[in-house]
Design a protein around this motif. Sequence first.
Motif, PDB file in Angstrom:
ATOM      1  N   HIS A  23     -12.919   6.133  -3.531  1.00 15.55           N
ATOM      2  CA  HIS A  23     -14.190   5.563  -4.486  1.00 15.55           C
ATOM      3  C   HIS A  23     -13.638   5.632  -5.826  1.00 15.55           C
ATOM      4  CE1 HIS A  23     -16.614   5.745  -0.837  1.00 15.55           C
ATOM      5  NE2 HIS A  23     -16.198   6.910  -0.533  1.00 15.55           N
ATOM      6  N   PHE A  24     -12.587   5.451  -6.249  1.00 12.98           N
ATOM      7  CA  PHE A  24     -11.997   5.323  -7.630  1.00 12.98           C
ATOM      8  C   PHE A  24     -11.366   3.957  -7.814  1.00 12.98           C
ATOM      9  CE2 PHE A  24      -8.478   6.583 -10.606  1.00 12.98           C
ATOM     10  CZ  PHE A  24      -9.358   7.121 -11.805  1.00 12.98           C
ATOM     11  N   PRO A  25     -12.003   2.815  -8.458  1.00 16.23           N
ATOM     12  CA  PRO A  25     -11.591   1.615  -8.427  1.00 16.23           C
ATOM     13  C   PRO A  25     -10.766   1.658  -9.889  1.00 16.23           C
ATOM     14  CG  PRO A  25     -14.034   1.797  -9.131  1.00 16.23           C
ATOM     15  CD  PRO A  25     -13.513   3.221  -8.718  1.00 16.23           C
ATOM     16  N   ILE A  43      -5.915  -0.975  -3.399  1.00 16.17           N
ATOM     17  CA  ILE A  43      -6.239  -1.535  -1.886  1.00 16.17           C
ATOM     18  C   ILE A  43      -5.792  -0.111  -1.088  1.00 16.17           C
ATOM     19  CG2 ILE A  43      -5.925  -2.982  -0.159  1.00 16.17           C
ATOM     20  CD1 ILE A  43      -4.867  -5.072  -2.409  1.00 16.17           C
ATOM     21  N   GLU A  44      -6.609   0.466  -0.552  1.00 15.35           N
ATOM     22  CA  GLU A  44      -6.437   1.734   0.113  1.00 15.35           C
ATOM     23  C   GLU A  44      -6.079   1.603   1.530  1.00 15.35           C
ATOM     24  OE1 GLU A  44      -9.462   4.430  -1.354  1.00 15.35           O
ATOM     25  OE2 GLU A  44      -8.401   4.575  -3.268  1.00 15.35           O
ATOM     26  N   ASN A  45      -5.809   2.435   2.352  1.00 20.81           N
ATOM     27  CA  ASN A  45      -5.538   2.490   3.389  1.00 20.81           C
ATOM     28  C   ASN A  45      -6.038   3.652   4.214  1.00 20.81           C
ATOM     29  OD1 ASN A  45      -3.733   2.476   6.440  1.00 20.81           O
ATOM     30  ND2 ASN A  45      -3.902   0.374   5.571  1.00 20.81           N
ATOM     31  N   LEU A  50      -0.088   4.342   2.235  1.00 22.97           N
ATOM     32  CA  LEU A  50      -0.214   2.971   2.223  1.00 22.97           C
ATOM     33  C   LEU A  50      -0.758   2.532   0.960  1.00 22.97           C
ATOM     34  CD1 LEU A  50       0.230   2.022   5.967  1.00 22.97           C
ATOM     35  CD2 LEU A  50       1.935   2.547   4.401  1.00 22.97           C
ATOM     36  N   THR A  51      -1.606   3.059   0.382  1.00 20.15           N
ATOM     37  CA  THR A  51      -2.206   2.633  -0.810  1.00 20.15           C
ATOM     38  C   THR A  51      -1.342   1.832  -1.921  1.00 20.15           C
ATOM     39  OG1 THR A  51      -4.323   4.250  -0.679  1.00 20.15           O
ATOM     40  CG2 THR A  51      -3.671   3.407  -2.781  1.00 20.15           C
ATOM     41  N   ASN A  52      -1.968   0.724  -2.335  1.00 16.00           N
ATOM     42  CA  ASN A  52      -1.099   0.113  -3.517  1.00 16.00           C
ATOM     43  C   ASN A  52      -2.189   0.060  -4.611  1.00 16.00           C
ATOM     44  OD1 ASN A  52       1.215  -1.421  -3.480  1.00 16.00           O
ATOM     45  ND2 ASN A  52      -0.302  -3.086  -4.557  1.00 16.00           N
ATOM     46  N   CYS A  53      -1.593   0.742  -5.683  1.00 14.64           N
ATOM     47  CA  CYS A  53      -2.413   0.545  -6.952  1.00 14.64           C
ATOM     48  C   CYS A  53      -2.598  -0.486  -7.530  1.00 14.64           C
ATOM     49  CB  CYS A  53      -1.522   1.605  -7.907  1.00 14.64           C
ATOM     50  SG  CYS A  53      -1.140   3.291  -7.481  1.00 14.64           S
ATOM     51  N   GLY A  54      -3.561  -0.617  -8.468  1.00 15.61           N
ATOM     52  CA  GLY A  54      -4.201  -1.865  -8.902  1.00 15.61           C
ATOM     53  C   GLY A  54      -2.858  -2.492  -9.950  1.00 15.61           C
ATOM     54  N   GLU A  55      -2.245  -1.776 -10.862  1.00 14.33           N
ATOM     55  CA  GLU A  55      -1.237  -2.410 -11.376  1.00 14.33           C
ATOM     56  C   GLU A  55      -0.085  -2.854 -10.642  1.00 14.33           C
ATOM     57  OE1 GLU A  55      -2.327   0.766 -11.206  1.00 14.33           O
ATOM     58  OE2 GLU A  55      -1.304   2.077 -12.487  1.00 14.33           O
TER      59      GLU A  55
HETATM   60  N1  THU Z   1      -4.780   4.312  -8.775  1.00 20.28           N
HETATM   61  C1  THU Z   1      -4.348   3.136  -9.243  1.00 20.28           C
HETATM   62  O1  THU Z   1      -4.799   2.155  -8.668  1.00 20.28           O
HETATM   63  N2  THU Z   1      -3.972   3.038 -10.338  1.00 20.28           N
HETATM   64  C2  THU Z   1      -3.623   4.214 -11.259  1.00 20.28           C
HETATM   65  O2  THU Z   1      -3.058   3.958 -12.292  1.00 20.28           O
HETATM   66  C3  THU Z   1      -3.894   5.548 -10.868  1.00 20.28           C
HETATM   67  C4  THU Z   1      -4.325   5.537  -9.478  1.00 20.28           C
HETATM   68  C5  THU Z   1      -5.585   4.442  -7.453  1.00 20.28           C
HETATM   69  C6  THU Z   1      -4.864   4.874  -6.194  1.00 20.28           C
HETATM   70  C7  THU Z   1      -5.720   5.345  -5.340  1.00 20.28           C
HETATM   71  O3  THU Z   1      -6.459   4.189  -4.492  1.00 20.28           O
HETATM   72  C8  THU Z   1      -6.903   5.841  -6.332  1.00 20.28           C
HETATM   73  O4  THU Z   1      -6.355   5.329  -7.706  1.00 20.28           O
HETATM   74  C9  THU Z   1      -6.971   7.546  -6.266  1.00 20.28           C
HETATM   75  O5  THU Z   1      -5.422   7.852  -6.580  1.00 20.28           O
END
Ligand code: THU
Length: 129
Positions: A23-25, A43-45, A50-55
């Motif tokens: 729950h951390f967009p 995009i989490e899993n 397997l989560t892909n960070c936004g950047e």
């Molecule tokens: N996350 C990002 O997408 N970018 C960041 O710079 C820090 C962390 C995401 C990964 C995961 O979905 C959620 O934040 C918590 O770690």
Amino acid sequence: MATTEMVDLAVEVSKQAYVPYSHFPIGAVLLTKDGEIYTGVNIENASFGLTNCGERTAIFKAVSEGARDFQELIIYGQTEKPISPCGACRQVMAEFFEPDLPVTLVSKDKSTVVMTVKELLPYSFTDLT
Ligand code: THU
């Protein structure tokens, strides 16, 4: 697009984040030297690793569409202080961005800190020599 507009866009796109576990967009906006914009969200899993960070989503979208020359990256998260990107994302930035490319880090109240890629990841591993 001006940095302030890209900050607003990062906030807006973060609403598309797929974050049923944390729950951390996160919202990211990547500007190319041609003035093109690529956005990304985390995009989490259920298999958390397997989560892909936004950047990284923004960078991979851009690279997969042929973009290679980048000007600026914005990363927004609902943090007290400007978001701190993870180590994996810093390594991906070092792969595709020039060392002096500015990365604008944005908090939940839209306060910002600008850091370069080389400040985020000094003495980075970038090739095999
Ligand atoms: N996350 C990002 O997408 N970018 C960041 O710079 C820090 C962390 C995401 C990964 C995961 O979905 C959620 O934040 C918590 O770690």
